[in-house]
Scaffold this motif. Structure first.
Motif, mmCIF file in Angstrom:
data_model
loop_
_atom_site.group_PDB
_atom_site.id
_atom_site.type_symbol
_atom_site.label_atom_id
_atom_site.label_comp_id
_atom_site.label_asym_id
_atom_site.label_seq_id
_atom_site.Cartn_x
_atom_site.Cartn_y
_atom_site.Cartn_z
ATOM 1 N N LEU A 198 104.046 -75.412 28.528
ATOM 2 C CA LEU A 198 103.760 -76.509 27.969
ATOM 3 C C LEU A 198 104.665 -76.907 26.831
ATOM 4 O O LEU A 198 104.656 -76.273 25.750
ATOM 5 C CB LEU A 198 102.299 -76.451 27.415
ATOM 6 C CG LEU A 198 101.416 -77.682 27.013
ATOM 7 C CD1 LEU A 198 101.150 -78.755 28.328
ATOM 8 C CD2 LEU A 198 100.303 -77.346 26.337
ATOM 9 N N THR A 199 105.241 -77.957 27.082
ATOM 10 C CA THR A 199 106.274 -78.455 25.930
ATOM 11 C C THR A 199 105.565 -79.125 24.673
ATOM 12 O O THR A 199 104.436 -79.377 24.641
ATOM 13 C CB THR A 199 107.259 -79.812 26.571
ATOM 14 O OG1 THR A 199 106.222 -80.896 26.874
ATOM 15 C CG2 THR A 199 107.663 -79.191 27.996
ATOM 16 N N GLN A 200 106.571 -79.141 23.673
ATOM 17 C CA GLN A 200 105.978 -79.928 22.498
ATOM 18 C C GLN A 200 105.289 -81.013 22.871
ATOM 19 O O GLN A 200 104.130 -81.341 22.138
ATOM 20 C CB GLN A 200 107.126 -80.005 21.432
ATOM 21 C CG GLN A 200 106.622 -80.097 19.944
ATOM 22 C CD GLN A 200 105.708 -79.214 19.292
ATOM 23 O OE1 GLN A 200 106.183 -77.954 19.754
ATOM 24 N NE2 GLN A 200 104.763 -79.483 18.755
ATOM 25 N N HIS A 201 105.825 -81.804 23.506
ATOM 26 C CA HIS A 201 105.327 -83.161 23.867
ATOM 27 C C HIS A 201 103.956 -83.110 24.608
ATOM 28 O O HIS A 201 102.827 -83.824 24.248
ATOM 29 C CB HIS A 201 106.265 -84.036 24.934
ATOM 30 C CG HIS A 201 105.653 -85.246 25.279
ATOM 31 N ND1 HIS A 201 104.966 -86.271 24.403
ATOM 32 C CD2 HIS A 201 105.486 -85.846 26.523
ATOM 33 C CE1 HIS A 201 104.686 -87.158 25.225
ATOM 34 N NE2 HIS A 201 104.747 -86.987 26.203
ATOM 35 N N GLY A 202 104.086 -81.905 25.561
ATOM 36 C CA GLY A 202 102.550 -81.644 26.253
ATOM 37 C C GLY A 202 101.559 -81.205 25.293
ATOM 38 O O GLY A 202 100.282 -81.620 25.381
ATOM 39 N N ARG A 203 102.024 -80.390 24.253
ATOM 40 C CA ARG A 203 100.975 -80.074 23.177
ATOM 41 C C ARG A 203 100.390 -81.399 22.355
ATOM 42 O O ARG A 203 99.020 -81.159 21.890
ATOM 43 C CB ARG A 203 101.542 -78.899 22.351
ATOM 44 C CG ARG A 203 101.858 -77.649 22.923
ATOM 45 C CD ARG A 203 102.229 -76.620 21.851
ATOM 46 N NE ARG A 203 102.203 -75.156 22.610
ATOM 47 C CZ ARG A 203 101.329 -74.480 23.263
ATOM 48 N NH1 ARG A 203 100.067 -74.781 22.745
ATOM 49 N NH2 ARG A 203 101.744 -73.484 23.856
ATOM 50 N N SER A 204 101.301 -82.152 22.052
ATOM 51 C CA SER A 204 101.046 -83.351 21.282
ATOM 52 C C SER A 204 100.059 -84.116 22.119
ATOM 53 O O SER A 204 99.202 -84.952 21.566
ATOM 54 C CB SER A 204 101.949 -84.192 20.850
ATOM 55 O OG SER A 204 102.763 -84.758 21.828
ATOM 56 N N VAL A 205 100.187 -84.261 23.477
ATOM 57 C CA VAL A 205 99.295 -84.942 24.236
ATOM 58 C C VAL A 205 97.938 -84.278 24.557
ATOM 59 O O VAL A 205 96.833 -84.936 24.559
ATOM 60 C CB VAL A 205 99.791 -85.247 25.672
ATOM 61 C CG1 VAL A 205 98.895 -85.883 26.584
ATOM 62 C CG2 VAL A 205 101.015 -86.147 25.394
ATOM 63 N N TYR A 206 97.982 -82.761 24.585
ATOM 64 C CA TYR A 206 96.792 -82.187 24.868
ATOM 65 C C TYR A 206 95.847 -82.163 23.665
ATOM 66 O O TYR A 206 94.568 -82.108 23.731
ATOM 67 C CB TYR A 206 97.082 -80.773 25.499
ATOM 68 C CG TYR A 206 95.889 -79.857 25.316
ATOM 69 C CD1 TYR A 206 95.010 -80.131 26.280
ATOM 70 C CD2 TYR A 206 95.824 -79.001 24.329
ATOM 71 C CE1 TYR A 206 94.063 -79.206 26.576
ATOM 72 C CE2 TYR A 206 94.580 -77.926 24.555
ATOM 73 C CZ TYR A 206 93.581 -78.307 25.567
ATOM 74 O OH TYR A 206 92.524 -77.466 25.573
ATOM 75 N N ALA A 207 96.542 -82.123 22.597
ATOM 76 C CA ALA A 207 95.603 -81.902 21.109
ATOM 77 C C ALA A 207 94.441 -82.702 20.969
ATOM 78 O O ALA A 207 93.498 -82.535 20.837
ATOM 79 C CB ALA A 207 96.656 -81.983 19.984
#
Length: 315
Positions: free
Chosen positions: A98-107
């Protein structure tokens, strides 16, 4: 020999399934008012909470067809949510990351899910919430051996609640008894914990402090607390205890996670704790959560020679 199942029991389970899927909103086109389906959200959730995973493990644990997961991964890669990284133990194997962008979307999805569950539980009083969690645990125990993926627990065997009258006395007494049995510490340790508990109760501020009691089958089996410190932005992690009968279920790790969630929401930037070199199980949990040793001092306390340790973790 399989047990004969009556049609009315089948109908009752189907009715419950319809009720519950409607109640938690999984029939909506986008889960949690997002662009993602339930399955897509589960993939993001697995990678966010369990780290980099091989595709085969995700297929097994989520019960997904390999081709179906491949399409989801391709969609996520195009959106920059997921990438592939080499496995540290086998460079030929690629792990989903999970990329940093993915984490920001998931949060925000994760927070929305927590909020919705909180809203579902809020109308229930303490006894009703525990009754609901016990019922969910029963379902997990009865169906888990056949339905849960290998190596995964369907439900936790414990529930957490806020402390109430009598709990501080229990915490002090059990600390004294457990450490006397396991480490040979004398009664002065129970006296120290009793003083900590008394001070916590006397100056308790629910906006900045919290104490949790873990229960299994209605019996207290663990505790932990977040307490204020004299330093702005820094909270103390205190009173961690896991009874022998409750070990092996990840309870200690779960209690520390609850402390961190509360501390972040309360505006703390750092957690600090005191332990000793003799409390090896607790030290392993702290290290796994990102704590670092910042101070140590040889002492003679509780009838033993030991090393006092101070650990800190940035939130």
């Amino acid at each position: 020999m399989p047990v004969q199942v009556s049609s009315d029991r089948v109908a009752a389970v189907r009715a419950f399934n319809r009720f519950f899927t409607r109640h938690i909103g999984v029939l909506r086109e986008g889960l949690l008012h997002s662009e993602f389906t339930l399955t897509e959200s589960r993939v993001l959730d697995e990678l966010a909470h369990h780290g980099d995973r091989p595709s085969a493990a995700l297929c097994r644990d989520l019960g997904l067809d390999r081709g179906y997961l491949s399409r989801i991964v391709a969609k996520f890669e195009n959106a920059g949510l997921v990438g592939k990284v080499p496995c540290a133990s086998d460079g030929r194997t690629k792990l989903l990351h999970l990329t940093q962008h993915g984490r920001s979307v998931y949060a925000p999805l994760d927070q929305r899910s927590r909020d919705e569950v909180g809203e579902m539980l809020a109308p229930l009083d303490e006894a009703q919430q525990l009754r609901l969690l016990d019922a969910m645990q029963t379902i997990g125990e009865l169906l888990g051996s056949n339905a849960a993926p290998s190596g995964m627990k369907y439900a936790q065997p414990f529930v957490l609640r806020a402390h109430r009258a009598g709990d501080m006395e229990w915490i002090a007494r059990r600390h004294g008894e457990v450490y006397a049995t396991q480490h040979g510490w004398d009664a002065s340790f129970e006296q120290l914990v009793g003083h900590i508990c008394a001070e916590f109760a006397r100056h308790f501020d629910p906006a900045l402090e919290h104490c949790w009691i873990a229960e299994m089958a209605g019996q207290a089996v663990g505790s932990i607390a977040v307490a204020r410190s004299d330093e702005a932005g820094v909270a103390k992690l205190r009173l961690l205890l896991v009874e022998e009968a409750a070990r092996g279920h990840g309870l200690g790790s779960h209690l520390v996670d609850e402390c961190h969630r509360f501390a972040r929401a309360a505006g703390y930037r750092k957690m600090r704790l005191w332990t000793t070199d003799q409390q090896k199980s607790a030290r392993q949990i702290y290290q796994g959560k990102g704590y670092v040793l910042v101070a140590q001092q040889p002492v003679h306390a509780f009838g033993q020679a030991m090393v006092d340790e101070t650990w800190e973790c940035d939130l």
